[in-house]
Design a protein around this motif. Structure first.
Motif, PDB file in Angstrom:
ATOM      1  N   ALA A  88       0.832  -1.212   0.000  1.00  0.00           N
ATOM      2  CA  ALA A  88       0.000   0.000   0.000  1.00  0.00           C
ATOM      3  C   ALA A  88       0.859   1.253   0.000  1.00  0.00           C
ATOM      4  N   VAL A  89       1.987   1.186   0.709  1.00  0.00           N
ATOM      5  CA  VAL A  89       2.860   2.352   0.857  1.00  0.00           C
ATOM      6  C   VAL A  89       3.687   2.603  -0.411  1.00  0.00           C
ATOM      7  N   MET A  90       4.172   1.509  -1.016  1.00  0.00           N
ATOM      8  CA  MET A  90       5.087   1.644  -2.158  1.00  0.00           C
ATOM      9  C   MET A  90       4.411   1.402  -3.505  1.00  0.00           C
ATOM     10  N   GLY A  91       3.360   0.609  -3.517  1.00  0.00           N
ATOM     11  CA  GLY A  91       2.741   0.207  -4.784  1.00  0.00           C
ATOM     12  C   GLY A  91       1.923   1.313  -5.412  1.00  0.00           C
ATOM     13  N   PHE A  92       1.284   2.111  -4.584  1.00  0.00           N
ATOM     14  CA  PHE A  92       0.541   3.265  -5.070  1.00  0.00           C
ATOM     15  C   PHE A  92       1.358   4.523  -4.784  1.00  0.00           C
ATOM     16  N   SER A  93       0.944   5.617  -5.381  1.00  0.00           N
ATOM     17  CA  SER A  93       1.651   6.879  -5.157  1.00  0.00           C
ATOM     18  C   SER A  93       1.067   7.604  -3.948  1.00  0.00           C
ATOM     19  N   PHE A 151      10.746   0.461 -26.770  1.00  0.00           N
ATOM     20  CA  PHE A 151      10.124   1.570 -26.038  1.00  0.00           C
ATOM     21  C   PHE A 151      10.222   1.238 -24.547  1.00  0.00           C
ATOM     22  N   VAL A 152      10.926   2.056 -23.806  1.00  0.00           N
ATOM     23  CA  VAL A 152      10.999   1.893 -22.344  1.00  0.00           C
ATOM     24  C   VAL A 152       9.855   2.709 -21.747  1.00  0.00           C
ATOM     25  N   MET A 153       8.987   2.058 -20.978  1.00  0.00           N
ATOM     26  CA  MET A 153       7.730   2.675 -20.569  1.00  0.00           C
ATOM     27  C   MET A 153       7.524   2.706 -19.056  1.00  0.00           C
ATOM     28  N   PRO A 154       8.207   3.601 -18.355  1.00  0.00           N
ATOM     29  CA  PRO A 154       7.968   3.739 -16.903  1.00  0.00           C
ATOM     30  C   PRO A 154       6.651   4.479 -16.643  1.00  0.00           C
ATOM     31  N   ILE A 155       6.174   4.376 -15.426  1.00  0.00           N
ATOM     32  CA  ILE A 155       4.973   5.111 -15.001  1.00  0.00           C
ATOM     33  C   ILE A 155       5.438   6.303 -14.165  1.00  0.00           C
ATOM     34  N   ASN A 156       4.939   7.484 -14.464  1.00  0.00           N
ATOM     35  CA  ASN A 156       5.508   8.700 -13.869  1.00  0.00           C
ATOM     36  C   ASN A 156       5.424   8.720 -12.343  1.00  0.00           C
ATOM     37  N   GLU A 157       4.402   8.115 -11.743  1.00  0.00           N
ATOM     38  CA  GLU A 157       4.244   8.173 -10.281  1.00  0.00           C
ATOM     39  C   GLU A 157       4.773   6.917  -9.571  1.00  0.00           C
ATOM     40  N   ASP A 158       5.540   6.107 -10.279  1.00  0.00           N
ATOM     41  CA  ASP A 158       6.053   4.854  -9.700  1.00  0.00           C
ATOM     42  C   ASP A 158       7.036   5.183  -8.570  1.00  0.00           C
ATOM     43  N   MET A 159       6.805   4.615  -7.376  1.00  0.00           N
ATOM     44  CA  MET A 159       7.661   4.912  -6.222  1.00  0.00           C
ATOM     45  C   MET A 159       8.945   4.079  -6.221  1.00  0.00           C
ATOM     46  N   PHE A 160       8.965   2.949  -6.910  1.00  0.00           N
ATOM     47  CA  PHE A 160      10.163   2.101  -6.808  1.00  0.00           C
ATOM     48  C   PHE A 160      10.792   1.730  -8.139  1.00  0.00           C
ATOM     49  N   GLY A 179      -0.599   1.091 -11.205  1.00  0.00           N
ATOM     50  CA  GLY A 179      -1.290   1.470 -12.429  1.00  0.00           C
ATOM     51  C   GLY A 179      -1.338   0.310 -13.407  1.00  0.00           C
ATOM     52  N   LEU A 180      -0.375  -0.605 -13.287  1.00  0.00           N
ATOM     53  CA  LEU A 180      -0.342  -1.817 -14.115  1.00  0.00           C
ATOM     54  C   LEU A 180      -1.654  -2.597 -14.077  1.00  0.00           C
ATOM     55  N   PHE A 181      -2.388  -2.467 -12.966  1.00  0.00           N
ATOM     56  CA  PHE A 181      -3.683  -3.151 -12.847  1.00  0.00           C
ATOM     57  C   PHE A 181      -4.708  -2.587 -13.839  1.00  0.00           C
TER      58      PHE A 181
END
Lengths: 355, 355
Positions: free
Chosen positions: A219-224, A293-302, A331-333
């Protein structure tokens, strides 16, 4: 029959998939899986020329199910009317050979006796499966998220001639030290539960407290931080963050097998394509020939964007495509309706690139 | 004598401080501390007009010691040659009245019987101490980091007429839901240790495994991803992240008392100045008359700049002063030689502002 019965890992919860044996799998860390069975879900039809195959790998705790439900289908870039899409659940996923289901020829590696598996072992198993079972030796695209991105990078470096295009989403080629420590905290949440009993529990229910704490760290790391601040969970029809935890994230993980999660976590901690080049990441990524294409998520904590960008810059001809999602890593979900259109747009463009 | 003997909470480890009783403290959550003793360290001399006082509050696990060693002294903005600086260790810090040391008149609230304390209780106690013991009714500056920032905000809203200037560093006026969940994971790391025994352990050593896991979660959230990637711990003369954990972060926390940490964690989770205004944060911060510099750390994983900025924008005449430190939240330790010059520059400018 499994070493341990867990109804979550079944067709009832995961729909159609086929268990395919690739025989004995020798492991990088030593030891072997005597009868390595991979859970495989396919979508679409393989062309006669076998030139329309896409390979998808899975993330920690995820299976082909989320890919089937969110990522694959008519209207998506991963379109079964055009492509033959093969999703292979990773070793330790609970569907493919895993600590909790090791039995028969694998009885000697059940539960706490399961050997350490590496990302490279998965990719070797997947390549063998594609070649021997489907006759596929060239992939239009390899794609995966998180640990699936780790496997994607491994494909790109280990079998560059087989991968035409690649899209690692929200993951890295070489796991970072921060990520290692995060995963360590997940591992310890489980192994500190006295019910885990050194991996010899008799039901995942014995470890429910540890699995809940594990969910709490997710919950702490998986979401922003913004996910929680904006109460995005309200979109899932919960009325408090506590209800969201109790009704979503905790049951998601408590249904799973502790040893299976630990098997994946150990693997995740050590994902590193530079093992092929004596620790030289630039040299490893220099082997890549796939259009990437390298595709990170902007709010990813880890798996923060800056870590992914550093790797992307080492891949010739690659592009950084940042996905905007307040959910962060999870967000992957594909809970956010604005997530999949971004993924589809990038993957469609990538698939449209001549290579 | 304490309920529990723990040599860490002593003059040997914390240098000079005075224990001053403010008498019975009635608590917001009900119950009271019969004989509330505050550990107080002062620096400099109070002017006859009592118009040169600065108040400093402490963070989770921290005491006056770090302020004395890093923040206060000739050459710093907090200059004892000019100001009378009072640092009060928070309730539950282990030096002031805390679960592990409750004895004598406080014997009935020892260990697991210790009542819930709120940030507001600390500030009420601090104001009483300053007024009754020192005759101070006006403060040139209130400053604190992390939970100390929570106390600073509480001072600003509860006693606006007494606070001329304020500098909350790396903390918020209203704790965020993400922060609540982070702190929950810290709490559970401790309480899940069977040695904790519902708070009735006989030595903090009984809870060493839980305290180590607690340190492990701090490693993930307390430092930034870049801290680990850049191996900043090498500057502290460790040769691996494992050695840094075993030689620095684990001993830091395993020396401490579990119940004391839990007392502070509960308080931290619920810091919220909008309790004064029925949940209206803008109304609460609208009461502030202090000239305020809000000072987040740019790499902070759990008090991110954007959360601090939102609050800063609600304070009339305030300014956002972002501190640049790759350490993230634990930059507060002042390990980075570039940290204190930034803090000093901002505080010096703030103290130089006519109000």
């Amino acid at each position: 029959m499994s070493a341990l019965d867990n109804p979550f890992y079944s067709h009832e919860f995961h729909g159609d998939y086929e268990l395919i044996s690739i025989g004995r799998l020798e492991l990088e860390e030593g030891g072997s899986i005597p009868d390595c069975q991979l859970a495989v879900a396919t979508f679409g039809r393989l062309s006669e020329a076998k030139d329309n195959a896409i390979f998808v790998s899975t993330w920690y705790s995820g299976t082909h199910q989320i890919w089937r439900d969110a990522y694959i289908g008519p209207g998506h870039a991963l379109d079964p009317e055009k492509y033959f899409i093969v999703v292979v659940d990773q070793i330790g996923s609970g569907l493919s050979t895993s600590p909790h289901n090791a039995s028969g020829p694998n009885a000697d590696i059940a539960m706490s006796k399961f050997p350490h598996v590496r990302i490279g072992d998965d990719v070797v198993a997947q390549e063998r499966l594609l070649r021997e079972h489907f006759g596929i030796t060239s992939l239009e695209l390899v794609v995966g998220g998180s640990m699936g991105a780790q496997q994607t990078y491994e494909w790109m470096v280990r079998f560059p001639e087989k991968v035409k295009r690649a899209a690692p989403i929200a993951g890295t080629a070489r796991n970072t030290p921060h990520d290692f420590l995060f995963t360590k905290s997940l591992i310890e949440a489980i192994t500190s539960d006295p019910g885990w009993s050194g991996g010899e529990y008799t039901s995942n229910a014995d470890v429910v407290e540890g699995l809940k704490r594990h969910a709490g760290i997710w919950a702490v790391m998986g979401f922003s931080t913004e996910f929680w601040k904006q109460e995005v969970w309200r979109a899932l029809e919960f009325d408090s963050k506590e209800a969201f935890m109790a009704g979503f994230l905790e049951p998601y993980f408590t249904a799973m097998d502790p040893n299976d999660l630990l098997c994946m976590a150990w693997k995740w901690q050590r994902g590193d394509v530079s093992r092929h080049t004596g620790g030289d990441l630039a040299a490893a990524l220099g082997r890549v020939t796939a259009k990437t294409f390298v595709m990170p998520i902007n709010e990813d904590m880890f798996f923060p964007v800056r870590d992914c960008r550093l790797e992307q810059e080492l891949i010739a001809g690659s592009e950084l495509r940042v996905i905007d999602d307040v959910l962060g890593h999870l967000g992957l979900f594909s809970v956010n309706p604005e997530y999949m259109p971004q993924v589809d747009r990038h993957l469609r463009e990538l698939l449209g690139t001549k290579v």
